[in-house]
Every structure is written in structure tokens, then in C-alpha cells.
Design a protein around this motif. Structure first.
Motif, short mmCIF file in Angstrom:
data_model
loop_
_atom_site.label_atom_id
_atom_site.label_comp_id
_atom_site.label_asym_id
_atom_site.label_seq_id
_atom_site.Cartn_x
_atom_site.Cartn_y
_atom_site.Cartn_z
N GLU A 2 0.76 -1.01 0.03
CA GLU A 2 -0.05 -0.12 0.01
C GLU A 2 0.84 1.08 -0.03
N ARG A 3 2.05 1.10 0.14
CA ARG A 3 2.94 2.33 0.20
C ARG A 3 2.86 3.14 -1.07
N VAL A 4 2.52 2.79 -2.13
CA VAL A 4 2.48 3.63 -3.28
C VAL A 4 0.96 4.05 -3.66
N SER A 5 0.00 3.22 -3.21
CA SER A 5 -1.33 3.25 -3.45
C SER A 5 -1.96 4.27 -2.67
N ILE A 6 -1.44 4.53 -1.54
CA ILE A 6 -2.38 5.50 -0.56
C ILE A 6 -1.93 6.78 -0.92
N VAL A 7 -3.12 7.81 -0.70
CA VAL A 7 -3.05 9.11 -0.98
C VAL A 7 -2.22 9.88 0.04
N GLU A 8 -0.89 10.40 -0.55
CA GLU A 8 -0.25 11.09 0.31
C GLU A 8 -1.01 12.31 1.10
N ASP A 9 -0.65 12.35 2.52
CA ASP A 9 -1.64 13.34 3.29
C ASP A 9 -0.70 14.60 3.50
N ILE A 10 0.62 14.59 2.95
CA ILE A 10 1.42 15.65 3.32
C ILE A 10 1.31 16.67 2.22
N PRO A 11 0.86 17.87 2.51
CA PRO A 11 0.60 18.81 1.63
C PRO A 11 2.02 19.13 0.82
N GLY A 12 2.09 19.30 -0.60
CA GLY A 12 3.25 19.91 -1.14
C GLY A 12 4.08 18.56 -1.82
N VAL A 13 3.86 17.38 -1.16
CA VAL A 13 4.57 16.28 -1.78
C VAL A 13 4.07 15.73 -2.86
N THR A 14 5.09 15.63 -4.12
CA THR A 14 4.55 15.00 -5.13
C THR A 14 4.94 13.64 -5.10
N ARG A 15 4.09 12.46 -5.49
CA ARG A 15 4.70 11.34 -5.34
C ARG A 15 5.20 10.67 -6.67
N ASP A 16 6.36 9.95 -6.76
CA ASP A 16 6.92 9.32 -7.77
C ASP A 16 7.01 7.73 -7.42
N ARG A 17 6.12 6.98 -8.19
CA ARG A 17 6.01 5.67 -7.93
C ARG A 17 7.01 4.66 -8.44
N ILE A 18 8.07 5.39 -9.36
CA ILE A 18 8.91 4.56 -9.82
C ILE A 18 10.14 3.91 -8.78
N TYR A 19 10.13 4.39 -7.56
CA TYR A 19 11.06 4.06 -6.75
C TYR A 19 10.46 3.82 -5.31
N SER A 20 10.55 2.85 -4.57
CA SER A 20 10.01 2.86 -3.35
C SER A 20 10.74 1.91 -2.47
N SER A 21 10.31 1.98 -1.26
CA SER A 21 10.96 0.81 -0.12
C SER A 21 10.06 -0.05 -0.03
N ALA A 22 10.59 -1.31 0.67
CA ALA A 22 9.74 -2.43 0.91
C ALA A 22 10.62 -3.48 1.84
N ASP A 23 10.05 -4.36 2.16
CA ASP A 23 10.71 -5.35 3.01
C ASP A 23 9.97 -6.84 2.59
N TRP A 24 10.76 -7.77 3.01
CA TRP A 24 10.52 -9.21 2.81
C TRP A 24 11.31 -10.02 3.95
N LEU A 25 10.39 -10.47 4.65
CA LEU A 25 10.86 -11.18 6.12
C LEU A 25 11.91 -10.13 6.99
N THR A 26 13.15 -10.46 7.00
CA THR A 26 14.11 -9.58 7.86
C THR A 26 14.59 -8.56 6.92
N HIS A 27 14.56 -8.58 5.68
CA HIS A 27 15.25 -7.81 4.60
C HIS A 27 14.27 -6.66 4.35
N GLU A 28 15.27 -5.57 4.34
CA GLU A 28 14.62 -4.04 3.92
C GLU A 28 15.31 -3.72 2.75
N PHE A 29 14.90 -3.14 1.63
CA PHE A 29 15.16 -2.94 0.27
C PHE A 29 14.58 -1.65 -0.42
N ASN A 30 15.10 -1.07 -1.39
CA ASN A 30 14.65 -0.37 -2.45
C ASN A 30 14.13 -0.76 -3.62
N ILE A 31 13.30 -0.69 -4.25
CA ILE A 31 12.92 -1.29 -5.63
C ILE A 31 12.56 -0.04 -6.82
#
Length: 436
Positions: free
Chosen positions: A26-55
Motif C-alpha cells: 500500500e505504500r504507493v497506493s495510499i494518498v499522500e497526506d503531506i501537503p506539497g509532496v508529489t509522489r513518484d511511483r518508480i522508486y519505493s521502499s519495501a521489505d521481505w522477512l528480515t530484509h529491507e530494500f529499495n525497488i
């Protein structure tokens, strides 16, 4: 610790963006509630089990009217430059196509690990469709379904096997790490040279991580600093540089390792949409932020120009209302010497702790002056507040019902905290929890 990076590469219409959204959730599907931030969906953070990564979703790349093969080549170039692991996405229902073979030829030339994913395998009866994909030469294909979310666990398990084990340089707690981010040609390198050209001791250039990040430590007036830069930020291919939105990718790793982020604008060009994206990542990462307007010497100005420019920045960057603004010129070194003092101050604010007794006095006074409004007959009650973290300062309020803490009232409490304590330059996070 810098997060590993996965890039999803493949020809069009194989489901790259669908898989990207599945992985990041849901990190990229939520509506950003911080005024003035424009979202760019091509880069995001994620995690799998004990691993955190960017994609990275290279499906979001658009490069003018370039022909198909050049589009694919540009996607692969960006993935190869930025990623630790590449997911090569194909479409099981269409089989191996000539376009898949073209992508494979490009990926053969990289030394990065490539994990082959065959998408649109929606049920076990379709698994035999993956066998043709062995001919691409990347070992075992992983059958997945973006529409149903099948097979992603096995795919990410395989990716995690290839994550680099970093040997990152560790610095003392008294060392302030900062980076300069911004669009190409705003003068980041010139500002760094202006810092290093003044009277201070340059220690060395250290290869900070396995990804060739360059850390430049030096001291100034008794304070130790480290400028965090990525070697690849300085030189890229022509196609890569022309894809301006990927300046975000070049900034992310530096942001992650920084205490303070200098968001650099070009005064001649004014504020661009891409500036918001880059600054938004620094804010979301919880870093201390300073807005640096460079090339101020090139602007024709009068006594009102600086105030008007400041007003324009505040209107466009509502989410950075806590960040100080400084107008400089790397060319003439105007006010450049003031930046380091500002970096030191906001770094101290970023790491500041407030005693719980004093914090609760401020909260109680704020509530007494402006009680929370009622919501369907219920009113928010704040029993206790405490600071639970720094970098950024994070406060937990124990309340009767967390859902009654509306954004507007949370903002009111944040403003009261800022009025009492000097948190200039740093974001503040407030978390409401049930007293139980």
C-alpha cells in the motif's frame, strides 16, 4: 546501513508495474497526506522477512520518442547502474519473444545478478509454460502471478540471496554526515568544492561502501563533518541524464546515510516539479533538511527579491516549513561559510531529547488552551506524552482513542512543541497510542 536495490526490467506489457505494486504494497497506493509532496511511483521502499530494500520500476521510464529498443536499453542502463539485483520480467502466456531476447542480450553484459521471473502463471496447471524461458540463459525461471500475488515469496527469497554484504565505514556519534541533493546542474559539485576550498583540513577520500560511495571527511572550527556522495552521481550516460526524474535515484542512497540533507535549488531556473520529488524523499526519510538556493549571484534583485523567493518556496514546499532557507553562490562563495554552522545547528536539533516532565507541561498547556474538538460526542483525551526516539525526534502520546487524534490537532500539537523548543531544520513525528 544502505538498503540493497532491486530493479524490475523487461519489455512493455509484461506486468512490471503490477509486480512493483504487489511488492511494495500500500505504500504507493495510499494518498499522500503531506501537503506539497508529489509522489513518484518508480522508486519505493519495501521489505521481505528480515530484509529491507529499495525497488525500482523501470516500467515508469518514458524517454521522449525514442524507438522501442532504445527505450529498453535505457531501462536496462538505469537498472544496471543503480541495482544490486535485477528482476528480468517476462510474460508466460506469450512465451519467449524477440524483444525478450533483446533484453537478455543487454543484461548478459552486466555483472549484476539477474533473477528471471515469468509472470501471468495464474495456476499450477500453467507451470509447464515456463520451460521455454530456460533458453534465455538466466537459470531457473520463477513462475509468478501479479494479478494473484503468487510466487512472489520464492522470487524475493532468490533476490535476497544476492543482496550485498556491506562493509560500511562507521563514524563516531560526534561526526555530522550530510549530503547535497537536487536536480542536475543546480551546482552541488561546485558547492562541495567551495566547502573544501576554504581553510579546513581535508582528511581523505574513503570508499565508504561496496557501491563506491565516496565519503569526504574534513573538519571546520573543531567540528568533524563527512560529505556523503555517490561516485556515479557525477558521470552518467546521455540517456540516463536526459531522464531527469531519475535524479531521485541518484539521491536516495546519499539520503539514507545522512544526518542532514541539503536540498539545492538553482535560483536561475526557479522551482521545478522535480525539486518537490527529491525534497519529499528527504522529508519522508526523517532527515534534517536545509534548503540551499544556489547561483544567487546570477539573479537581478532588489530589497524584495529574497523575501519573494522565500515566500514562493514556502508555498511550494508546505511539508518543509521547518527547514531553514539560505541563499548562496558557489561561484562567489557568498554565504557559503554560513552553511556549515547551519548544518551543525539543525543536526543538534535533529538529535535533541526533551525531558518527559517538560514535554507534558507543554502538552497540558496546549490542551488547556485549545481542547480537542468532539467527534460524534467523543473527545480526545491525552494522558501522557514521552519522546521515544531521535533523528528525527519522535513523540508518543498515550490517549483514550487514537482514531480521535485528527491530523489538524496533531499539527496543532506539533506547532506548540516547535514554539517551545528549537526544532528548526528537523521533522517531528507524533504517534498516538491507546493508553492500554
Amino acid at each position: 546501513m544502505t538498503k540493497p536495490v532491486i530493479a524490475i526490467v523487461g519489455r512493455p506489457n509484461v506486468g512490471k508495474s503490477t509486480i512493483f505494486n504487489r511488492i511494495v504494497g500500500e505504500r504507493v497506493s495510499i494518498v499522500e497526506d503531506i501537503p506539497g509532496v508529489t509522489r513518484d511511483r518508480i522508486y519505493s521502499s519495501a521489505d521481505w522477512l528480515t530484509h529491507e530494500f529499495n525497488i525500482i520500476d523501470t516500467g515508469g521510464i518514458e524517454i521522449g520518442d525514442e524507438p522501442f529498443l532504445e527505450q529498453i536499453r535505457a531501462q536496462a542502463e538505469i537498472a544496471i547502474q543503480e541495482a544490486d539485483v535485477i528482476i528480468f520480467m517476462t510474460n508466460g502466456r506469450e512465451g519467449v519473444t524477440s524483444a525478450d531476447e533483446q533484453v537478455a542480450k543487454i543484461l548478459y553484459k552486466t555483472k549484476k545478478p539477474v533473477v528471471l521471473a515469468v509472470n501471468k502463471i495464474d495456476n499450477p496447471d500453467m507451470r509447464e509454460m515456463i520451460y521455454d524461458f530456460y533458453t534465455l540463459g538466466f537459470g531457473e525461471p520463477f513462475p509468478i502471478s501479479g494479478s494473484h500475488g503468487l510466487g512472489l515469496g520464492d522470487l524475493l527469497d532468490e533476490c535476497a540471496k544476492h543482496f550485498p554484504k556491506e562493509d560500511e565505514v562507521q563514524y563516531g556519534d560526534d561526526v555530522i554526515k550530510f549530503s547535497l541533493i537536487g536536480r542536475p546542474n543546480v551546482g552541488k559539485s561546485s558547492l562541495v568544492n567551495a566547502f573544501l576550498g576554504q581553510d579546513r583540513v581535508i582528511v581523505s577520500d574513503i570508499a565508504g561502501t561496496t557501491r563506491d560511495a565516496i565519503d569526504t571527511p574534513y573538519s571546520y572550527e573543531g567540528q568533524e563533518y563527512v560529505i556523503i556522495d555517490t561516485a556515479g552521481m557525477r558521470k552518467r550516460g546521455k540517456v540516463y541524464e536526459s531522464t531527469e526524474k531519475y535524479s531521485v535515484l541518484r539521491a536516495m542512497r546519499a539520503i539514507e546515510r545522512s544526518d542532514v540533507v541539503l536540498v539545492v535549488f538553482n535560483a536561475e531556473e526557479g522551482i521545478q516539479e522535480q525539486d518537490k520529488k527529491i525534497a519529499g524523499y528527504a522529508h519522508e526519510a526523517g532527515k534534517a533538511v536545509i534548503i540551499v538556493v544556489n547561483k544567487w549571484d546570477a539573479i537581478e534583485k532588489d530589497e524584495k527579491t529574497m523575501n519573494l523567493f522565500t515566500q514562493q518556496i514556502r508555498e511550494h514546499f508546505l511539508f518543509l516549513d521547518y527547514a531553514p532557507i539560505i541563499f548562496v553562490s558557489a561561484k562567489t562563495k557568498q554565504r557559503v561559510h554560513q552553511i556549515l554552522a547551519l548544518v551543525q545547528r539543525v543536526s543538534e536539533n535533529h538529535a535533541m531529547r526533551i525531558q518527559s516532565s517538560i514535554l507534558n507541561e507543554v502538552i497540558e498547556d496546549a490542551v488547556a488552551r485549545n481542547p480537542a474538538p468532539r467527534d460524534k460526542g467523543r473527545r480526545l483525551r491525552i494522558y501522557y506524552a514521552t519522546q521515544v526516539a531521535v533523528k528525527p525526534p519522535t513523540f508518543v502520546t498515550f490517549v483514550n482513542e487514537p482514531e480521535l487524534m485528527h491530523f489538524s490537532y496533531e499539527r496543532f500539537l506539533e506547532n506548540r512543541i516547535r514554539e517551545t523548543f528549537d526544532f528548526e531544520g528537523t521533522p517531528i513525528r507524533l504517534i498516538a497510542r491507546a493508553r492500554d
